[in-house]
Design an enzyme around this catalytic site. Structure first.
Site, PDB file in Angstrom:
ATOM      1  N   CYS A  62       0.823  -1.219   0.000  1.00  0.00           N
ATOM      2  CA  CYS A  62       0.000   0.000   0.000  1.00  0.00           C
ATOM      3  C   CYS A  62       0.857   1.269   0.000  1.00  0.00           C
ATOM      4  O   CYS A  62       1.754   1.440   0.820  1.00  0.00           O
ATOM      5  CB  CYS A  62      -0.977  -0.063   1.180  1.00  0.00           C
ATOM      6  N   CYS A  96       0.872   3.515   3.029  1.00  0.00           N
ATOM      7  CA  CYS A  96       1.618   2.894   4.138  1.00  0.00           C
ATOM      8  C   CYS A  96       3.112   3.158   3.956  1.00  0.00           C
ATOM      9  O   CYS A  96       3.819   3.460   4.919  1.00  0.00           O
ATOM     10  CB  CYS A  96       1.373   1.389   4.181  1.00  0.00           C
ATOM     11  N   CYS A 111     -26.620  10.251 -22.917  1.00  0.00           N
ATOM     12  CA  CYS A 111     -25.772   9.054 -23.041  1.00  0.00           C
ATOM     13  C   CYS A 111     -25.990   8.342 -24.370  1.00  0.00           C
ATOM     14  O   CYS A 111     -27.120   7.996 -24.743  1.00  0.00           O
ATOM     15  CB  CYS A 111     -26.018   8.158 -21.824  1.00  0.00           C
ATOM     16  N   CYS A 168     -27.447   4.840 -24.405  1.00  0.00           N
ATOM     17  CA  CYS A 168     -28.870   4.862 -24.078  1.00  0.00           C
ATOM     18  C   CYS A 168     -29.680   5.171 -25.333  1.00  0.00           C
ATOM     19  O   CYS A 168     -30.726   4.585 -25.577  1.00  0.00           O
ATOM     20  CB  CYS A 168     -29.166   5.900 -23.004  1.00  0.00           C
TER      21      CYS A 168
END
Ligand SMILES: *[C@@H]1O[C@H](CO)[C@@H](O)[C@H](O)[C@H]1NC(C)=O
Length: 415
Positions: free
Chosen positions: A51, A54, A389, A392
């Site tokens: 990570c 980290c 869209c 769509c």
């Protein structure tokens, strides 16, 4: 050859140096409880080696561990790839997770992941949560924060000192706590010990705990401060929103233009209503100009202030007051009462309901969604689309012909 040897020994040295220099304790399932439980204060990082955040934290964490070692505050870490079970048992959901442990009980570390922030936070946590208040510090202390609880006792071990201290420990980041055992302070405060008094920078500035103080439990004490730490009708903003969110109670907003000359008048008019519903509904006012988007999110359609909305934070329901009407204290009182009686309908954002449905594909809007889509007598196939869209648009002819097809063979299917 020489080079190789140089590199070899340099990397070995570096390796040896790194390993030896770490003041961060590695925790495993075998050592976790043994090391964490006895510590009055320690910090544990749950991490994964892959990570990025980290890795960025690692040098800061090392530095903090070295500095805090001088104060006997331990920092530890758990590798969640090697110790997956330990991390699962601790319900770790993201990396890195930093937890502050006190005798095995944790709270999340809330600050930035930088060495100085971690060091500062942990040192503050290690200082007593309860400040000793003397006659010299009393006047200043009771004004030092928004919410300050002071225990007036004959000795630091009198009841309910233990409960008071435990609550202070738990809420050290939320409120300020003090203890006064000096008779002169008792006289200055006008109290007879044992007493607990809450000093606030808003509403009633001085409130005494109204029940028997000696038998105070931490839960009762906590609930009492929580209740009083929410002002009757404060301005809400990013700084204090959390207080209201945490209480979980419905939030009633008065949206105001802060430059409105009648601003204070509107706020004052609503205070008695806020007082009436205190404990059931939290009241706030909000800058309608700065938080215009929030007004929209709460389904206020028009830019017209003052406006009023109740938000049910638990169920995420919104109850805006009709913006065609003038906001008055009477109307708000009636509306809040109706809300509490369960007689108010929440609004959904909705396009107008179409006047007629001429096509075999039924046009559903927010207001009709529930009735049409959750109709138990019909099977409903819904397309959620956006007008811009492309996919769509391409689907539309297919969808329309499917609608026509089913319209011909069954009246039980709605599209
Ligand atoms: C409570 O806290 C005060 C101040 O830190 C301390 O002096 C006292 O010993 C504590 N009392 C108990 C019973 O924990």
């Amino acid at each position: 050859m020489r080079f190789q040897q140089f590199f070899k020994s340099a990397s070995l040295l570096a390796l040896a140096g790194l390993v030896a220099a770490s003041d961060v304790i590695d925790l495993t399932p075998d050592t976790f409880d043994e090391i964490v439980k006895p510590e009055a204060l320690m910090l544990v990082e749950f991490f994964a080696p892959w990570c990025g955040h980290c890795k960025a934290l690692a040098p800061h964490y090392e530095e903090a561990a070295t500095t805090l070692k001088e104060r006997s505050i331990k920092l530890a870490k758990v590798n969640c790839v090697d110790e997956a079970d330990l991390c699962a048992a601790n319900e770790i959901k993201g990396y890195p997770t930093l937890r502050v442990y006190r005798h095995g009980e944790f709270t999340d570390y809330p600050g930035p992941r930088k060495a100085d922030s971690i060091i500062g936070y942990m040192i503050k946590q290690s200082l007593p949560a309860v400040n000793e208040v003397t006659k010299d510090t009393f006047d200043e202390f009771k004004k030092a924060d928004k919410v300050i609880a002071v225990a007036f006792l004959d000795t630091v071990n009198d009841e309910p000192a233990a409960e008071f201290n435990a609550t202070a420990e738990k809420h050290r980041d939320d409120w300020l706590f003090g203890m006064a055992t000096d008779k002169e302070v008792h006289e200055a405060a006008g109290v007879t010990p044992p007493a607990i008094v809450l000093y606030r920078s808003f509403d009633d500035p001085v409130t005494s705990y109204p029940f028997p103080v000696k038998s105070l439990s931490t839960a009762e004490f906590e609930a009492w401060i929580k209740e009083l730490s929410v002002p009757l009708l404060d301005q809400v903003s990013a700084d204090n929103y959390q207080v209201y969110a945490q209480s979980g109670k419905p939030l009633a907003y008065l949206f105001l233009d802060p430059t409105d000359a009648k601003r204070e008048e509107y706020i004052d008019a609503l205070k008695p209503v806020a007082a009436k519903f205190k404990g059931e509904v939290n009241f706030v006012w909000i800058d309608a100009i700065q938080f215009g988007d929030h007004a929209k999110a709460l389904n206020l359609q028009e830019v017209k202030w003052p406006s009023f909305v109740i938000q049910d934070l638990q169920k995420q329901l919104k109850f805006p007051y009709d913006q065609d009407q003038t906001v008055t204290a009477e109307a708000v009182e009636e509306m809040v009462q109706q809300y509490l009686d369960g007689k108010l309908e929440p609004t959904l954002k909705s396009q107008p309901v179409p006047e007629s449905q001429d096509e075999s594909v039924f046009n559903v809007v927010g207001k009709t969604f529930e009735d049409v889509v959750f109709d138990d007598n019909k099977d409903v196939f819904v397309e959620f689309y956006a007008s811009w869209c492309g996919h769509c648009k391409r689907l539309k002819p297919t969808w329309d012909s499917l609608g026509d097809h089913y319209a011909d063979i069954s009246d039980k299917i709605v599209m």
